[in-house]
Design a protein around this motif. Structure first.
Motif, mmCIF file in Angstrom:
data_model
loop_
_atom_site.group_PDB
_atom_site.id
_atom_site.type_symbol
_atom_site.label_atom_id
_atom_site.label_comp_id
_atom_site.label_asym_id
_atom_site.label_seq_id
_atom_site.Cartn_x
_atom_site.Cartn_y
_atom_site.Cartn_z
ATOM 1 N N LEU A 260 5.111 -7.123 7.112
ATOM 2 C CA LEU A 260 4.445 -5.820 7.030
ATOM 3 C C LEU A 260 5.449 -4.718 6.731
ATOM 4 C CD1 LEU A 260 1.976 -6.195 10.031
ATOM 5 C CD2 LEU A 260 1.446 -6.366 7.603
ATOM 6 N N GLY A 261 6.697 -4.885 7.228
ATOM 7 C CA GLY A 261 7.727 -3.890 6.955
ATOM 8 C C GLY A 261 8.029 -3.754 5.477
ATOM 9 N N ILE A 262 7.840 -4.831 4.719
ATOM 10 C CA ILE A 262 8.072 -4.778 3.274
ATOM 11 C C ILE A 262 7.086 -3.830 2.606
ATOM 12 C CG2 ILE A 262 8.062 -6.181 1.152
ATOM 13 C CD1 ILE A 262 9.041 -8.523 2.873
ATOM 14 N N PHE A 263 5.916 -3.643 3.229
ATOM 15 C CA PHE A 263 4.917 -2.721 2.675
ATOM 16 C C PHE A 263 5.210 -1.264 3.045
ATOM 17 C CE2 PHE A 263 2.622 -6.773 2.894
ATOM 18 C CZ PHE A 263 2.134 -6.854 1.597
ATOM 19 N N ALA A 349 -6.041 4.881 8.596
ATOM 20 C CA ALA A 349 -6.902 4.066 7.732
ATOM 21 C C ALA A 349 -6.484 2.596 7.763
ATOM 22 C CB ALA A 349 -6.861 4.600 6.306
ATOM 23 N N LEU A 350 -5.186 2.348 7.682
ATOM 24 C CA LEU A 350 -4.711 0.960 7.673
ATOM 25 C C LEU A 350 -4.887 0.316 9.040
ATOM 26 C CD1 LEU A 350 -3.441 -1.358 6.163
ATOM 27 C CD2 LEU A 350 -1.182 -0.377 6.633
ATOM 28 N N ALA A 351 -4.606 1.057 10.117
ATOM 29 C CA ALA A 351 -4.777 0.505 11.467
ATOM 30 C C ALA A 351 -6.240 0.167 11.727
ATOM 31 C CB ALA A 351 -4.266 1.499 12.505
ATOM 32 N N THR A 352 -7.148 0.991 11.231
ATOM 33 C CA THR A 352 -8.579 0.727 11.422
ATOM 34 C C THR A 352 -8.971 -0.601 10.788
ATOM 35 O OG1 THR A 352 -9.059 3.094 11.442
ATOM 36 C CG2 THR A 352 -10.895 1.611 10.992
ATOM 37 N N ALA A 353 -8.494 -0.840 9.564
ATOM 38 C CA ALA A 353 -8.794 -2.111 8.899
ATOM 39 C C ALA A 353 -8.098 -3.280 9.596
ATOM 40 C CB ALA A 353 -8.358 -2.033 7.435
ATOM 41 N N MET A 354 -6.874 -3.062 10.057
ATOM 42 C CA MET A 354 -6.151 -4.126 10.774
ATOM 43 C C MET A 354 -6.879 -4.523 12.050
ATOM 44 S SD MET A 354 -2.064 -3.448 10.704
ATOM 45 C CE MET A 354 -1.093 -3.619 9.211
ATOM 46 N N PHE A 355 -7.449 -3.555 12.749
ATOM 47 C CA PHE A 355 -8.169 -3.854 13.982
ATOM 48 C C PHE A 355 -9.268 -4.883 13.727
ATOM 49 C CE2 PHE A 355 -6.694 0.092 16.273
ATOM 50 C CZ PHE A 355 -6.231 -0.570 17.386
ATOM 51 N N VAL A 356 -9.956 -4.768 12.597
ATOM 52 C CA VAL A 356 -11.039 -5.698 12.288
ATOM 53 C C VAL A 356 -10.494 -7.106 12.088
ATOM 54 C CG1 VAL A 356 -12.864 -6.276 10.640
ATOM 55 C CG2 VAL A 356 -12.457 -3.883 11.267
ATOM 56 N N ILE A 357 -9.417 -7.237 11.283
ATOM 57 C CA ILE A 357 -8.846 -8.551 11.013
ATOM 58 C C ILE A 357 -8.297 -9.188 12.288
ATOM 59 C CG2 ILE A 357 -7.065 -9.807 9.750
ATOM 60 C CD1 ILE A 357 -9.299 -8.790 7.986
ATOM 61 N N VAL A 358 -7.516 -8.409 13.044
ATOM 62 C CA VAL A 358 -6.917 -8.935 14.272
ATOM 63 C C VAL A 358 -7.995 -9.304 15.285
ATOM 64 C CG1 VAL A 358 -5.446 -8.357 16.238
ATOM 65 C CG2 VAL A 358 -4.725 -7.741 13.923
ATOM 66 N N PHE A 405 1.036 -11.179 -0.419
ATOM 67 C CA PHE A 405 1.851 -10.782 -1.560
ATOM 68 C C PHE A 405 1.318 -11.335 -2.883
ATOM 69 C CE2 PHE A 405 4.677 -10.750 2.159
ATOM 70 C CZ PHE A 405 5.102 -9.434 2.114
ATOM 71 N N TRP A 406 1.166 -12.638 -2.957
ATOM 72 C CA TRP A 406 0.792 -13.232 -4.239
ATOM 73 C C TRP A 406 -0.663 -12.950 -4.605
ATOM 74 C CZ3 TRP A 406 3.254 -18.092 -1.787
ATOM 75 C CH2 TRP A 406 4.629 -17.938 -1.782
ATOM 76 N N ALA A 407 -1.575 -12.999 -3.611
ATOM 77 C CA ALA A 407 -2.975 -12.703 -3.902
ATOM 78 C C ALA A 407 -3.265 -11.205 -3.908
ATOM 79 C CB ALA A 407 -3.886 -13.410 -2.894
ATOM 80 N N GLY A 408 -2.310 -10.403 -3.422
ATOM 81 C CA GLY A 408 -2.446 -8.959 -3.506
ATOM 82 C C GLY A 408 -3.319 -8.309 -2.448
ATOM 83 N N PHE A 409 -3.566 -9.015 -1.325
ATOM 84 C CA PHE A 409 -4.405 -8.425 -0.282
ATOM 85 C C PHE A 409 -3.614 -7.527 0.665
ATOM 86 C CE2 PHE A 409 -6.968 -12.201 -1.402
ATOM 87 C CZ PHE A 409 -8.156 -11.553 -1.735
ATOM 88 N N GLY A 410 -2.295 -7.462 0.510
ATOM 89 C CA GLY A 410 -1.481 -6.538 1.287
ATOM 90 C C GLY A 410 -1.395 -6.905 2.753
ATOM 91 N N PRO A 411 -1.191 -5.900 3.628
ATOM 92 C CA PRO A 411 -1.044 -6.162 5.067
ATOM 93 C C PRO A 411 -2.220 -6.917 5.681
ATOM 94 C CG PRO A 411 -0.351 -3.935 4.555
ATOM 95 C CD PRO A 411 -0.958 -4.476 3.303
ATOM 96 N N LEU A 412 -3.431 -6.650 5.193
ATOM 97 C CA LEU A 412 -4.598 -7.342 5.755
ATOM 98 C C LEU A 412 -4.575 -8.821 5.407
ATOM 99 C CD1 LEU A 412 -7.395 -4.701 5.022
ATOM 100 C CD2 LEU A 412 -5.927 -4.937 7.037
ATOM 101 N N VAL A 414 -1.860 -10.605 5.024
ATOM 102 C CA VAL A 414 -0.842 -11.215 5.884
ATOM 103 C C VAL A 414 -1.461 -11.638 7.211
ATOM 104 C CG1 VAL A 414 1.262 -10.768 7.198
ATOM 105 C CG2 VAL A 414 1.095 -10.009 4.819
ATOM 106 N N TRP A 415 -2.219 -10.744 7.819
ATOM 107 C CA TRP A 415 -2.834 -11.055 9.102
ATOM 108 C C TRP A 415 -3.902 -12.143 8.971
ATOM 109 C CZ3 TRP A 415 -1.210 -10.968 13.631
ATOM 110 C CH2 TRP A 415 -0.392 -9.959 14.106
ATOM 111 N N ALA A 416 -4.661 -12.111 7.880
ATOM 112 C CA ALA A 416 -5.714 -13.114 7.696
ATOM 113 C C ALA A 416 -5.118 -14.513 7.570
ATOM 114 C CB ALA A 416 -6.546 -12.766 6.465
ATOM 115 N N GLY A 417 -4.048 -14.659 6.791
ATOM 116 C CA GLY A 417 -3.419 -15.961 6.635
ATOM 117 C C GLY A 417 -2.857 -16.487 7.938
ATOM 118 N N TYR A 418 -2.250 -15.615 8.708
ATOM 119 C CA TYR A 418 -1.701 -16.008 9.998
ATOM 120 C C TYR A 418 -2.814 -16.460 10.941
ATOM 121 C CZ TYR A 418 1.129 -15.714 14.254
ATOM 122 O OH TYR A 418 1.777 -15.991 15.423
#
Length: 442
Positions: A260-263, A349-358, A405-412, A414-418
């Motif tokens: 996430l720091g890379i973003f 905005a990003l934290a709000t979306a992250m809350f849903v994924i997490v 990174f490769w699929a372009g979904f960004g920080p969200l 990353v969390w989804a794959g994990y």
């Protein structure tokens, strides 16, 4: 034992598990609340200090996890001895654990300092790295008193004195709040130390809490055992696979933070908010994992193997219900929570979306954590370690990188794959426990 009697017996195990788990949860939540207090009091300093705290927290998770895993062997030993009514053996386990903890804390501190040197090489924001060093070093030093407090908590929990352990943890939080205020923002004409003040406050608070805990143990004659080199060596070897497993899981979690720091700083700050809140809500699964390990260890030590499966079923059931409720709450209220902790619209905005994924990951994470505790209770250490290392490092993290990174979904992404990797572990670990306890239920 048929399925229906197991479920019926499991219902009777819910109350004892909660009786043990809730004070453990309180103690774990207190430890996490130090991070929450830091987040709340650092946030007004701006996005960069909040991002620096997030990056430091990502690294701390590795070493907290390693130390917790290493000293868990002390708690399991104490639980088995307490289940067999061997008070002197419990005191010996405590003494051995207190002998191992300073070394574990010191090694963790030194390794964390070394990680600081490689941060510029792994794509972290230079504006964050420019301010992070003093805070990072202070938090590295915190690992030494934390290791000792973890041993004390493990043994007190095994002795069915979890509220005492929780009291020491809350004492650190209570001390941390005024120390944070004074050291971050200053007193009178003194302007304070800003970000590094938060790190120093945590170090002082944990050290004072440790000194008080040691004094309490001495007054209650729990330090009466003589040093036992053979026991210390056995606990060290028993704790090693647990440390490796927890380190692997914690390091995988930390790598997510580094991804996430890379973003950029915005992604780090958003992740700090999500993890500070989610970490507190995740305390019940962590507490239940500790409680189920202790209850199963006590049942094994007292020669009652038929209770093993009902205890595990009760624990997983309670955790599942809780995590479903947490998931719904985070999805509904994540935006409001983010807005309350940051005035940066991008971070919110990003934290709000992250809350849903997490939130969607929470149920599987709770189940795998509880099942891992059940396996610890029957002293199954090595196989779960191999599973978690393979699942997180060869499956979850590559998938997180691919989606982020490769699929372009960004920080969200990353969390989804994990999260998919966590779900895999949540299926396999309960099956492992069921297989290992088959003999006791025939």
């Amino acid at each position: 034992m048929a399925t229906t009697p197991i479920i019926a017996t499991a219902r009777t195990e819910v109350a004892p598990l909660l009786h043990l788990a809730l004070p453990i949860v309180a103690g774990l939540a207190a430890s996490t609340l130090i991070g929450v207090v830091d987040t709340i009091m650092i946030a007004p300093l701006g996005t960069l200090p909040l991002a620096a705290a997030s990056l430091t927290t990502a690294a701390m998770i590795i070493f907290y996890s390693a130390i917790y895993g290493f000293v868990s062997a002390v708690g399991i030993e104490a639980a088995h001895r307490h289940g067999g009514a061997q008070a002197d053996a419990v005191a010996a386990a405590l003494r051995a654990g207190l002998g191992l903890a300073p070394l574990a804390g010191l090694v963790a501190s030194l390794l964390m300092v070394l990680i600081l040197l490689i941060l510029p090489l792994i794509g972290q924001p230079p504006e964050v790295l420019a301010i992070i060093t003093p805070y990072w070093l202070a938090m590295a030093a915190v690992l030494v008193p934390v290791a000792l407090l973890m041993v004390i908590a493990q043994v007190l929990n095994a002795m069915d004195r979890p509220w005492t352990a929780a009291g020491f943890a809350f004492l650190a939080v209570i001390l941390n709040i005024p120390l944070n205020y004074g050291l971050i923002w200053g007193i009178g004409n003194w302007p304070g130390l800003g970000l590094v003040g938060a790190g120093l406050a945590s170090l002082i608070a944990e050290t004072l809490a440790l000194l008080i805990a040691i004094t309490w143990l001495a007054r209650h004659r729990l330090l009466r055992a003589q040093p036992d080199a053979a026991l210390r060596k056995r606990l060290a070897w028993g704790g090693l696979p647990l440390a490796i497993g927890y380190t692997g899981e914690g390091a995988a979690f930390a790598v997510v933070g580094l991804m996430l720091g890379i973003f950029g700083a915005t992604a780090l700050a958003a992740n700090q908010i999500v993890q500070a809140v989610g970490g507190v809500l995740y305390m019940l699964p962590l507490g239940m994992a500790a409680a189920v390990a202790i209850r199963i260890g006590q049942a094994s030590g007292s020669g009652d193997p038929a209770r093993l499966r009902p205890i595990a079923v009760a624990a997983i059931g309670v955790v599942t219900v809780w995590m479903v409720a947490v998931t719904i709450m985070l999805i509904l209220l994540g935006g409001r929570i983010a807005a309350a902790l940051s005035d940066d619209s991008g971070v919110v905005a990003l934290a709000t979306a992250m809350f849903v994924i997490v939130a969607l990951i929470q149920v599987a994470d709770g189940v795998q954590s509880t099942a891992l505790g059940a396996l610890r209770g029957i002293m199954d250490f090595v196989w779960p370690t191999r599973l978690t290392l393979l699942s997180y490092w060869l499956f979850a993290l590559p998938l997180a990188a691919a989606l982020g990174f490769w699929a372009g979904f960004g920080p969200l992404g990353v969390w989804a794959g994990y999260g998919v990797g966590i779900a895999l572990v949540a299926i396999i670990l309960p099956a492992r426990f069921w297989w290992l306890t088959a003999a006791a239920n025939r």
